[in-house]
Design a protein around this motif. Sequence first.
Motif, PDB file in Angstrom:
ATOM      1  N   GLN A 179       0.822  -1.203   0.000  1.00 57.92           N
ATOM      2  CA  GLN A 179       0.000   0.000   0.000  1.00 57.92           C
ATOM      3  C   GLN A 179       0.863   1.263   0.000  1.00 57.92           C
ATOM      4  O   GLN A 179       0.528   2.257  -0.660  1.00 57.92           O
ATOM      5  CB  GLN A 179      -0.923  -0.005   1.220  1.00 57.92           C
ATOM      6  N   PHE A 180       1.972   1.231   0.732  1.00 58.73           N
ATOM      7  CA  PHE A 180       2.893   2.367   0.749  1.00 58.73           C
ATOM      8  C   PHE A 180       3.408   2.644  -0.659  1.00 58.73           C
ATOM      9  O   PHE A 180       3.432   3.791  -1.125  1.00 58.73           O
ATOM     10  CB  PHE A 180       4.051   2.057   1.700  1.00 58.73           C
ATOM     11  N   ASP A 183       0.526   3.954  -2.978  1.00 67.94           N
ATOM     12  CA  ASP A 183       0.176   5.333  -2.648  1.00 67.94           C
ATOM     13  C   ASP A 183       1.255   6.306  -3.116  1.00 67.94           C
ATOM     14  O   ASP A 183       0.958   7.402  -3.608  1.00 67.94           O
ATOM     15  CB  ASP A 183      -0.035   5.476  -1.136  1.00 67.94           C
ATOM     16  N   ARG A 184       2.519   5.922  -2.954  1.00 65.50           N
ATOM     17  CA  ARG A 184       3.617   6.800  -3.386  1.00 65.50           C
ATOM     18  C   ARG A 184       3.613   6.969  -4.908  1.00 65.50           C
ATOM     19  O   ARG A 184       3.762   8.090  -5.421  1.00 65.50           O
ATOM     20  CB  ARG A 184       4.950   6.206  -2.902  1.00 65.50           C
ATOM     21  N   SER A 186       1.111   6.466  -7.085  1.00 64.93           N
ATOM     22  CA  SER A 186      -0.104   7.093  -7.617  1.00 64.93           C
ATOM     23  C   SER A 186      -0.288   8.516  -7.106  1.00 64.93           C
ATOM     24  O   SER A 186      -0.996   9.309  -7.727  1.00 64.93           O
ATOM     25  CB  SER A 186      -1.339   6.256  -7.258  1.00 64.93           C
ATOM     26  N   GLY A 187       0.351   8.835  -5.989  1.00 69.34           N
ATOM     27  CA  GLY A 187       0.231  10.168  -5.422  1.00 69.34           C
ATOM     28  C   GLY A 187       1.399  11.046  -5.786  1.00 69.34           C
ATOM     29  O   GLY A 187       1.343  11.815  -6.754  1.00 69.34           O
ATOM     30  N   GLU A 188       2.496  10.924  -5.067  1.00 69.63           N
ATOM     31  CA  GLU A 188       3.648  11.795  -5.276  1.00 69.63           C
ATOM     32  C   GLU A 188       4.256  11.670  -6.668  1.00 69.63           C
ATOM     33  O   GLU A 188       4.739  12.652  -7.235  1.00 69.63           O
ATOM     34  CB  GLU A 188       4.717  11.502  -4.216  1.00 69.63           C
ATOM     35  N   GLU A 193      -3.582   5.241 -10.801  1.00 72.81           N
ATOM     36  CA  GLU A 193      -3.833   3.921 -10.224  1.00 72.81           C
ATOM     37  C   GLU A 193      -4.863   3.166 -11.047  1.00 72.81           C
ATOM     38  O   GLU A 193      -5.906   3.700 -11.432  1.00 72.81           O
ATOM     39  CB  GLU A 193      -4.319   4.056  -8.774  1.00 72.81           C
ATOM     40  N   TRP A 415       1.419   3.036   7.633  1.00 66.67           N
ATOM     41  CA  TRP A 415       0.662   2.003   6.918  1.00 66.67           C
ATOM     42  C   TRP A 415       0.581   0.692   7.711  1.00 66.67           C
ATOM     43  O   TRP A 415      -0.011  -0.263   7.237  1.00 66.67           O
ATOM     44  CB  TRP A 415       1.297   1.733   5.556  1.00 66.67           C
TER      45      TRP A 415
END
Length: 428
Positions: A179-180, A183-184, A186-188, A193, A415
């Motif tokens: 998940q980390f 999230d990294r 798709s986000g930063e 995603e 997480w």
Amino acid sequence: MHDIRLIRDDPAAFDAALARRGAEPASSHILALDQQRRDVATRLQEAQNRRNEASKAIGQAMAKGDRESAEALKAEVALIKENLPSLESEERDLDEALRCELARLPNLPLPQVPEGADESDNVEVARWGTPREFAFTPREHADLGPALGMDFETGAQISGARFTFLKGQMARLHRALAQFMLDRQSGENGYMECAPPLLVRDEAVFGTGQLPKFAEDLFRTTDGRWLIPTAEVSLTNAAREQILGDDTLPLRMTALTPCFRSEAGAAGRDTRGLIRQHQFEKVELVTICKPEESPAEHERMVAAAESILQALELPYRKVLLCTGDMGATARKTFDLEVWLPGQGAYREISSISDCGDYQARRMNTRYKPEGSKRTEFLHTLNGSGLAVGRTLVAVLENYQEEDGSVRVPEALRPWTSGLERLIPAGRD
């Protein structure tokens, strides 16, 4: 898949590029097949033209009352129609034969890719981080893991070799890592995603280059579908048979999926532990972009993968693969190799490749440059961001303590639902 026009224009250069990959010259055979196909296509076109001309002439002859000429023309048209299916079939067969020949060959390496036979000829580009100095002898994850919930025996009992059953705190850490990463990325890092299919058809695995040459590395279902060896297959094929608009490019995608590999060529390699499994999870990165954008996108993707290792404070090195160690679809590849103190070695944790237009040609994925009337093939890139199991191995080995416990990296703790340390069974 290769552009036949490039082979026609400079067959010697094509063969020289193949030679850098250790492949035999192919231009002579391909050009001979291409000439056969073009000759048949010419004969077919001429026959079709003559049929049309003769058909038109029949009406003209009938209008003049020249029945003899009309009957002769009818006989000629009938003979042409009788022969056309054979010519059409021959053209289709030669088209397919040429397509197969172009598809079986590996991609051509870029000039900056070093020549070499295997991984010993790869070139280290950079290192990040300093390996930890231990006050005790660090253990490998396969020795450290069982007391923490890494159950190799149950995995083998259920499914056989190269399967592992993760339990309790170990399963939680594995999930947190996945998940980390997602999230990294798709986000930063700006990758969209996706949740793609895990089962795909023949044309999908052909499109990304696993078929026909590497079928033995895949698992196939009873209804003829394939379990994906990586989300690269599903994500890249999301653009197959499409002409993408400028406003959609570059298209950057990421997905966390299970991956399935038969490891047919890995007999005897990494038989202990979690390094080489038939089933594992991975966060995949895929980019589809204009040709002029691919070098920068390659560097961007490498940086996105590196950002995970840096956040987890895992020492690694960046390696430029030589011609003999690259995958068949790649024209340039960087590997990231993470430091494993238990093994005392750097091991691959991510491979990031620029495939040029090789996959796009197989998938017929194109775009129309601004101001142009013709479409052009796009470029595709893919890489791991990262392999979850191998990252778990790296965390266990780099963050282990002498008592067998393992600290959870600071960046990962949001997480892990408060889990800060993995404790061996039997200890409070």
